[in-house]
Motif scaffolding. Structure first.
Motif, mmCIF file in Angstrom:
data_model
loop_
_atom_site.group_PDB
_atom_site.id
_atom_site.type_symbol
_atom_site.label_atom_id
_atom_site.label_comp_id
_atom_site.label_asym_id
_atom_site.label_seq_id
_atom_site.Cartn_x
_atom_site.Cartn_y
_atom_site.Cartn_z
ATOM 1 N N UNK A 108 0.821 -1.209 0.000
ATOM 2 C CA UNK A 108 0.000 0.000 0.000
ATOM 3 C C UNK A 108 0.861 1.269 0.000
ATOM 4 N N UNK A 109 2.010 1.195 0.655
ATOM 5 C CA UNK A 109 2.875 2.376 0.712
ATOM 6 C C UNK A 109 3.509 2.694 -0.631
ATOM 7 N N UNK A 110 3.927 1.689 -1.355
ATOM 8 C CA UNK A 110 4.574 1.987 -2.631
ATOM 9 C C UNK A 110 3.562 2.407 -3.702
ATOM 10 N N UNK A 111 2.295 2.355 -3.352
ATOM 11 C CA UNK A 111 1.283 2.713 -4.322
ATOM 12 C C UNK A 111 1.010 4.214 -4.386
ATOM 13 N N UNK A 112 1.616 4.983 -3.511
ATOM 14 C CA UNK A 112 1.464 6.430 -3.606
ATOM 15 C C UNK A 112 2.788 7.100 -3.255
ATOM 16 N N UNK A 113 2.867 8.367 -3.579
ATOM 17 C CA UNK A 113 4.072 9.139 -3.265
ATOM 18 C C UNK A 113 3.674 10.402 -2.540
ATOM 19 N N UNK A 114 4.490 10.783 -1.584
ATOM 20 C CA UNK A 114 4.242 12.014 -0.860
ATOM 21 C C UNK A 114 4.563 13.219 -1.718
ATOM 22 N N UNK A 115 3.834 14.287 -1.497
ATOM 23 C CA UNK A 115 4.082 15.517 -2.245
ATOM 24 C C UNK A 115 5.453 16.072 -1.886
#
Length: 465
Positions: free
Chosen positions: A458-465
């Motif tokens: 789940x973490x690698x599925x988004x990136x922080x701004x």
């Protein structure tokens, strides 16, 4: 001429609209379809960027969303911040997993995952797991005092909750970091089971529990910058108690944005498999499973005289239907509300080909995992239950799922399973057991590590701004 101009305008508008739709569709999907067969994860909404790669200078983006360093560097490179370095590493992991997912070469994973057919994409799973081992780091908040925080149950039906907390905090795991700037995710180590045990005052009132969790989020968000920068999207809670989802409603970002690792994975009650992870409910006696369920005592095919078995309390919407149609109706299918004291529950599981696993008050039940241990093919009788590890494992290869409306035809359905298919299901069941065992200390691909992998995914599925 006017007719031609009108037709030209119509075509231009149509093509322009299609282009806009394609752009919107691309931006709203995740970085990759992990399983290639299941669902696409989407990044959580909030203060997150949907297109991560475009934020990096000197980076080209291909149609899959993979970043590729360009040789034509037009801008001066600057030193990345620690946060950007972490995101750059995650971008490399995504690219590596995508390459593995489309690679037909089996040599990398076959010695580690020899039974490939139980996975949606064994190459992608193995590459993702290796990337997790290489990169993934968890920061555990130190706020809070025992027993509500930093502790949890290590026996009975909610044991997985306490075992995870103990292992990530006190075990010799490579995944914990003491430096929050090096962390990919942040763990809030309160135990919902112990909140119920010590704060619940009866009458169905969960307010004291919700107040505690709300205060905990307020504490960490005011003391550290990490919660506020992502609206909690890179934070996770883990709960096996039935009230895990209810307690998570204490904070809207915790419920809607954070990663919730829950045994009670009910999609009709807000469980979102795009960001939440389903946790296997594992019942332990002391620190071990029931001795009857050890590998040496599960028996062979010929020693299973019963077609199917169930014994359990009459609660929830599904069990009454099962008992109405099958309780004491067929000697081939012993179905009981409660077993007589002179009979043993696990003996029946070990003597049955199929184990009926109806949901009770909540969707999850330790009976599912105990069926795996007993090599008794689980028959899933549930609604809206997101099965554990279903983003990696193909449950249809080692279980049978029967719609609740088909319960009257249960024997007919199970009898229709050929001997060849049953043996295939049973072999796969023997294999997947490794992913649902709580070893001490943990071993590769066991329940502790597959739970971590669900969080990593789940973490690698988004990136922080």
């Amino acid at each position: 001429m006017d007719r031609f101009q009108s037709r030209y305008n119509f075509i231009s508008i149509f093509l322009g609209s299609m282009a806009i739709l394609c752009v919107i569709s691309w931006c709203s999907t995740s970085f990759f379809d992990y399983s290639l067969l299941r669902f696409r994860f989407s990044p959580p909404v909030g203060d997150l960027k949907k297109s991560f790669y475009a934020d990096y200078e000197n980076t080209n983006v291909d149609s899959l969303g993979l970043s590729d360093q360009s040789s034509n560097i037009s801008k001066k490179q600057r030193k990345l911040t620690k946060e950007e370095e972490l995101e750059r590493g995650l971008a490399k992991a995504r690219a590596s997993i995508l390459r593995a997912a489309s690679d037909r070469n089996t040599t990398e994973y076959e010695s580690h995952l020899p039974n490939a057919e139980v996975y949606h994409n064994p190459a992608a799973f193995y590459r993702s797991y290796v990337e997790m081992e290489k990169r993934f780091r968890v920061y555990v908040y130190e706020e809070g005092v025992l027993p509500l925080v930093h502790d949890g149950p290590c026996k009975d039906v909610y044991a997985v909750e306490g075992r995870f907390i103990h292992e990530i905090e006190r075990g010799k795991t490579r995944f914990r970091t003491r430096d929050p700037l090096k962390a990919h995710v942040y763990f809030m180590p309160f135990s919902v089971t112990f909140l119920v045990k010590y704060l619940y005052q009866g009458h169905g009132d969960a307010k004291p529990l919700k107040r505690f969790v709300s205060d905990y989020v307020t504490t960490i968000s005011s003391k550290y910058p990490f919660w506020n920068r992502s609206s909690g999207a890179d934070h996770f809670m883990l709960a096996c108690h039935d009230w895990g989802p209810l307690v998570s409603k204490s904070n809207p970002h915790l419920f809607n944005t954070s990663i919730r690792v829950l045994c009670n994975a009910n999609s009709s009650e807000g469980f979102n498999p795009k960001k939440d992870a389903s946790l296997p409910e594992i019942k332990l006696y002391g620190s071990e499973i029931n001795p009857k369920l050890t590998l040496s005592k599960t028996g062979d095919y010929s020693q299973r005289p019963y077609l199917a078995f169930f014994a359990g309390g009459l609660h929830g919407p599904i069990r009454p239907i099962l008992l109405e149609h099958w309780k004491h109706r067929d000697p081939d299918m012993p179905v009981h509300e409660y077993l007589p004291k002179n009979l043993n529950f696990y003996d029946f599981m070990l003597q049955s080909k199929f184990c009926l696993c109806p949901s009770g008050y909540e969707v999850a039940s330790p009976r599912v995992i105990e069926s795996i241990y007993a090599e008794c093919v689980p028959v899933i009788l549930s609604k809206n239950f997101v099965l554990p590890l279903s983003d990696v494992l193909r449950w249809e290869t080692f279980s049978v799922q029967v719609d609740v409306s088909e319960i009257p035809r249960l024997k007919e359905i199970l009898m229709s399973v050929s001997e060849e298919k049953y043996r295939w299901l049973r072999r796969n069941l023997q294999y997947v057991r490794r992913h649902f065992v709580l070893n001490q200390p943990p071993e590769r691909f066991d329940a502790f590590h597959t739970t971590l992998h669900s969080i990593w995914l789940r973490r690698i599925n988004f990136a922080l701004a």
